[in-house]
Design an enzyme around this catalytic site. Structure first.
Site, PDB file in Angstrom:
ATOM      1  CB  CYS A  76      -0.973  -0.019   1.181  1.00  0.00           C
ATOM      2  SG  CYS A  76      -0.218   0.034   2.821  1.00  0.00           S
ATOM      3  CD1 TRP A  77       1.023   6.823   2.162  1.00  0.00           C
ATOM      4  CD2 TRP A  77       1.981   6.731   0.159  1.00  0.00           C
ATOM      5  NE1 TRP A  77       1.833   7.937   2.032  1.00  0.00           N
ATOM      6  CE2 TRP A  77       2.436   7.888   0.807  1.00  0.00           C
ATOM      7  CE3 TRP A  77       2.459   6.451  -1.121  1.00  0.00           C
ATOM      8  CZ2 TRP A  77       3.342   8.786   0.227  1.00  0.00           C
ATOM      9  CZ3 TRP A  77       3.369   7.337  -1.705  1.00  0.00           C
ATOM     10  CH2 TRP A  77       3.786   8.486  -1.032  1.00  0.00           C
TER      11      TRP A  77
END
Length: 366
Positions: free
Chosen positions: A114-115
């Site tokens: 993810c980020w």
């Protein structure tokens, strides 16, 4: 067994052989992602906004509860998508990957990010692990990958620059160099643009600047620093994207091997390459360089194109691009020591062989 966190080098090594899932929102993925990653968002763009706003304005706990409401109905579909990805990769998996200890090659292995390697990848990894996948998540997430990419551009790569006036068939020559075993990176292919005002006609939409950098970074990392890489001589700007400053500076200091091909031969090649493109798009492209080309030249080039006299229209344009390229070629320090001219009679795949012979000669010179 819970999902295991691994660092960027291990993650990218595994990514060559196993499916990679990007669980960020569609908007984040569309802007830029790790090349080859599949989008399987935990939240839509709107859902991500709602969760983020709740986190800031209410509490972490309330944001998690709302996130779970969004996540629940998607669980089965996400598992089935992951299954499909793994099955499509199983036949091509190679268990002999670097020195990193891997499970059996038939394991249902999948990579998730993810980020920043936080709750989104943790949630999806928990789900896939519970179902029976072997899951690895990227420590630091996409942000770590971006830093890794930017660091790549600072490395001392060795370039050989393929030069030549417009119409010299440089892109085709690069392809033949690669077929001959040379190491090549095609910047225009990565940028989805051929570099001129006409360079986007008939091609797919260009990547964002960030995605272009990601693609270039992965291409560079695929080669060791000791390898000499062929790149085409480009302006720093290719359509809407820019070559990173560090790479551009390196290119401008690298040996340039210039294909010197007669004007009329290059003109004929351009007519063959661009003559069948959409006429209106060609006219629009001429309009974009009207000020630099000169009003009268632009008017004549457009009229000749409308009259079906493609060769004479292109003759006007080629004279302009020759002047433009000449200026860019000579606007670099130490050109006399960097420039190696290879005289060629025409645009032909054999020019690649001449380049290989010429560069080997330069390398062997005392």
């Amino acid at each position: 067994m819970a999902a295991e966190r691994i660092h960027i080098d291990q993650f990218l090594e595994l990514a060559k052989h196993y499916p990679v899932i990007d669980v960020r929102s569609p908007g984040e993925y569309d802007h830029a992602h790790i090349p080859g990653a599949h989008s399987m968002p935990l939240f839509t763009d709107e859902e991500r906004k709602i969760v983020g706003t709740t986190y800031k304005q209410q509490s972490r706990e309330q944001a998690i509860k709302i996130g779970l409401d969004f996540f629940g109905p998607k669980m089965r579909k996400m598992v089935e998508e992951a299954e499909s990805l793994v099955k499509s990769r199983e036949s091509g998996v190679n268990s002999q990957i670097s020195d990193f200890k891997l499970p059996n090659k038939d394991s249902r292995l999948i990579l998730v990010f993810c980020w920043r390697g936080g709750m989104r990848s943790a949630a999806v990894s928990w789900l896939l692990d519970m179902y029976g996948f072997k899951v690895y998540t990227l420590t630091g997430g996409y942000k770590k990958f971006r830093n890794h990419t930017l660091d790549t551009f600072k490395l001392p790569f060795q370039f050989k620059i393929l030069g030549g006036y417009t119409g010299s068939g440089k892109t085709e020559t690069l392809k033949h160099l690669e077929k001959a075993g040379e190491r090549v990176i095609d910047l225009e292919d990565l940028a989805k643009h051929k570099g001129s005002a006409f360079g986007n006609i008939g091609l797919a939409k260009q990547p964002t600047q960030e995605m272009f950098e990601n693609l270039l970074g992965c291409e560079l990392r695929a080669h060791c620093l000791e390898s000499k890489l062929w790149l085409e001589d480009e302006s720093q700007r290719i359509g809407l994207v820019n070559i990173p400053n560090e790479i551009w500076a390196n290119m401008r200091q690298s040996p340039i091997h210039f294909l010197d091909i007669p004007f009329d031969e290059r003109l004929q090649h351009l007519v063959e390459e661009y003559g069948s493109l959409d006429q209106q798009q060609m006219i629009d492209a001429i309009g974009r360089i009207k000020d630099k080309l000169g009003g009268l030249n632009a008017k004549n080039a457009i009229q000749l194109l409308k009259d079906g006299n493609t060769a004479e229209s292109f003759r006007i344009l080629l004279k302009y691009y020759d002047k433009h390229y000449f200026k860019g070629l000579h606007n670099r320090e130490g050109l006399n020591s960097l420039l190696h001219t290879v005289e060629c009679k025409t645009v032909t795949p054999e020019n690649a062989n001449r380049l290989i012979a010429e560069t080997q000669y330069q390398h062997e010179k005392p």
